[in-house]
Design an enzyme around this catalytic site. Structure first.
Site, PDB file in Angstrom:
ATOM      1  N   ASN A   7       0.874  -1.173   0.000  1.00  0.00           N
ATOM      2  CA  ASN A   7       0.000   0.000   0.000  1.00  0.00           C
ATOM      3  C   ASN A   7       0.911   1.223   0.000  1.00  0.00           C
ATOM      4  O   ASN A   7       1.415   1.642   1.046  1.00  0.00           O
ATOM      5  CB  ASN A   7      -0.888  -0.051   1.247  1.00  0.00           C
ATOM      6  CG  ASN A   7      -1.855   1.119   1.320  1.00  0.00           C
ATOM      7  OD1 ASN A   7      -1.757   2.073   0.532  1.00  0.00           O
ATOM      8  ND2 ASN A   7      -2.772   1.053   2.260  1.00  0.00           N
ATOM      9  N   HIS A 180     -13.039   3.524  -0.381  1.00  0.00           N
ATOM     10  CA  HIS A 180     -13.081   2.538   0.725  1.00  0.00           C
ATOM     11  C   HIS A 180     -13.778   1.244   0.279  1.00  0.00           C
ATOM     12  O   HIS A 180     -14.270   0.492   1.128  1.00  0.00           O
ATOM     13  CB  HIS A 180     -13.870   3.063   1.951  1.00  0.00           C
ATOM     14  CG  HIS A 180     -13.222   4.166   2.716  1.00  0.00           C
ATOM     15  ND1 HIS A 180     -13.957   5.159   3.331  1.00  0.00           N
ATOM     16  CD2 HIS A 180     -11.924   4.418   3.003  1.00  0.00           C
ATOM     17  CE1 HIS A 180     -13.145   5.999   3.949  1.00  0.00           C
ATOM     18  NE2 HIS A 180     -11.899   5.573   3.769  1.00  0.00           N
ATOM     19  N   ARG A 241     -12.210  16.446   6.891  1.00  0.00           N
ATOM     20  CA  ARG A 241     -12.952  16.784   5.670  1.00  0.00           C
ATOM     21  C   ARG A 241     -14.400  17.118   6.006  1.00  0.00           C
ATOM     22  O   ARG A 241     -14.999  16.494   6.893  1.00  0.00           O
ATOM     23  CB  ARG A 241     -12.930  15.605   4.692  1.00  0.00           C
ATOM     24  CG  ARG A 241     -11.597  15.389   4.035  1.00  0.00           C
ATOM     25  CD  ARG A 241     -11.571  14.127   3.214  1.00  0.00           C
ATOM     26  NE  ARG A 241     -10.613  13.178   3.755  1.00  0.00           N
ATOM     27  CZ  ARG A 241     -10.531  11.898   3.429  1.00  0.00           C
ATOM     28  NH1 ARG A 241     -11.358  11.384   2.533  1.00  0.00           N
ATOM     29  NH2 ARG A 241      -9.641  11.111   3.973  1.00  0.00           N
TER      30      ARG A 241
END
Ligand code: ADP
Length: 396
Positions: A7, A180, A241
């Protein structure tokens, strides 16, 4: 099969080695501050032996080489030779509308990842760099890309289309993609497994509450809707956010003299729990502590967070014409009974009734026996999902 999961982020790389027989985690690690003089490797294996070192990693290739040295370390290592690795799975954030599945990495797939650079400028370029680094380091090992957006590509047009002029949306690929996806898919599969059913028999609402937050309506294995959109800014209130706002707020701020970069930073980095609470932290633990110390702004931050989420759950219940299970996951979803209780309380009219003791203990099923829909807590495991997908594609 031994599968290495990579990742690669903008300044760090997470790596995990799995034995897919029995889904055993052999080792995992993190290399931070790549391309700086302060790069650092943290590693642990399944025997809980650890390595923590300052390292030299002035490229992704150098960083992944260091990860390989840790995996082969004479004390804490878990393999003797890199040839023991049978496949590599890469997390790739954006696959655009083209990728509805994980895929073996080829020139065509790499081009698709590059074509999505503009859609995910912070994520796809480092994901791509991680792939190229592995191609140099492991020229003979097959690799698979697992896209965060893929699971959501089953969404119907009514859910992914924004009501802006069609030609402009089409030309610029402006639509809801969702993110996600690997996490939403993993917890939906795991929940179905725990309930002894297949995903095709269940209607589920999966709620991923980490630093980024998103919610998905999973209707018999297909995504009916998801809260993140063209970018991961839309939807729920998150750590920093803003999630949903009137788009005219952007126009208004611009008219007030804020630059594009300032608005971008304001909405992505300074909003959400951080901006609302004013306590200088986006960590839910700090928000709860501040509330316990009678901080009214922190209380408002949590109230806005919960209100938005409750609204989405109601909307997704309507979109799916009811649901069987509400599933909480990720840092907040897995660890904060108080937030789950606040979310579920106003949903009693839908039939959700939390068992307070089960909720406190973070059990898999946290609703009372004999009540429906179920409320569940399922720890997410995106790395395992990537290892599974890599194994599946390489065996096909
Ligand atoms: P990321 O999106 O970075 O992977 P995580 O899934 O780790 O994030 O979630 C981070 C969030 O989870 C933070 O807001 C943190 O406060 C919260 N969190 C994690 N563990 C706990 C805990 N034990 N109690 C309260 N909040 C927690």
């Amino acid at each position: 099969m031994k599968i290495l999961v990579i990742n690669a982020g903008s300044s760090s790389i997470k790596f995990t080695l799995y034995e897919t027989d029995g889904e055993k985690l052999l080792a995992k690690g993190l290399i931070e501050r790549i391309n700086t003089p302060n790069a650092r490797l943290r590693y642990s294996n399944h025997r809980d032996q650890k390595i923590e070192n300052d390292i030299s990693a002035n490229s992704y290739e150098a960083a992944i080489s260091q990860a390989c040295l840790a995996l082969m370390d004479k004390n804490a290592g878990v393999i003797d030779n890199l040839t023991e690795i049978n496949g590599i799975g890469h997390r790739v954030v954006h696959g655009g509308a083209a990728m509805s599945e994980s895929a073996r990495i080829t020139g065509v797939i790499k081009q698709i990842i590059m074509d999505c650079f503009a859609l995910a400028p912070l994520h796809n370029p480092p994901n791509y760099e991680g792939i190229e680094a592995c191609e140099h380091l492991f020229p003979n090992i097959s690799m698979v890309a697992v896209f965060d957006t893929a699971f959501h590509q089953t969404m119907p047009p009514a859910a992914y289309t924004y009501a802006i002029p069609h030609e402009i949306a089409e030309k610029n690929k402006i639509r809801r993609y969702g993110f996600h996806g690997t996490s939403h898919r993993y917890v939906a599969l795991k929940a179905a497994d725990l309930l002894g059913k297949s995903m095709d028999e269940l209607k589920m609402i999966t709620v991923h509450l980490g630093n980024g937050c998103s919610i998905t309506a999973v209707n018999r294995g297909q995504v009916n809707d998801t809260s993140m959109g063209l970018t991961p800014l839309e939807g729920l209130v998150m750590g920093t956010r803003c999630g949903d706002i009137d788009p005219a707020v952007v126009i208004f701020l611009r008219r007030l003299g804020y630059s594009l970069d300032e608005v971008d930073k304001l909405l992505n980095k300074s909003s959400g729990l951080l901006g609302l609470s004013g306590i200088g932290s986006n960590d839910m633990r700090d928000i709860l502590q501040a509330i316990d110390n009678n901080n009214l702004q922190a209380k408002l931050a949590l109230d806005v967070f919960v209100h938005r989420l409750v609204k989405y759950i109601g909307a997704y219940a309507a979109v799916m014409n009811g649901f069987d299970a509400l599933i909480f996951t990720a840092g907040i979803g897995e660890n904060v009974p108080r937030v789950r209780a606040m979310v579920c309380e106003p949903l009693e009219f839908l039939g959700i009734h939390l068992d307070q003791a089960r909720n406190k203990a973070n059990e898999y099923i946290i609703s009372c026996d004999g009540t429906a829909p179920l409320a569940m807590v399922i720890p997410t495991n995106e790395e395992l999902m990537i290892a599974r997908e890599t194994h599946r594609i390489l065996m096909a």
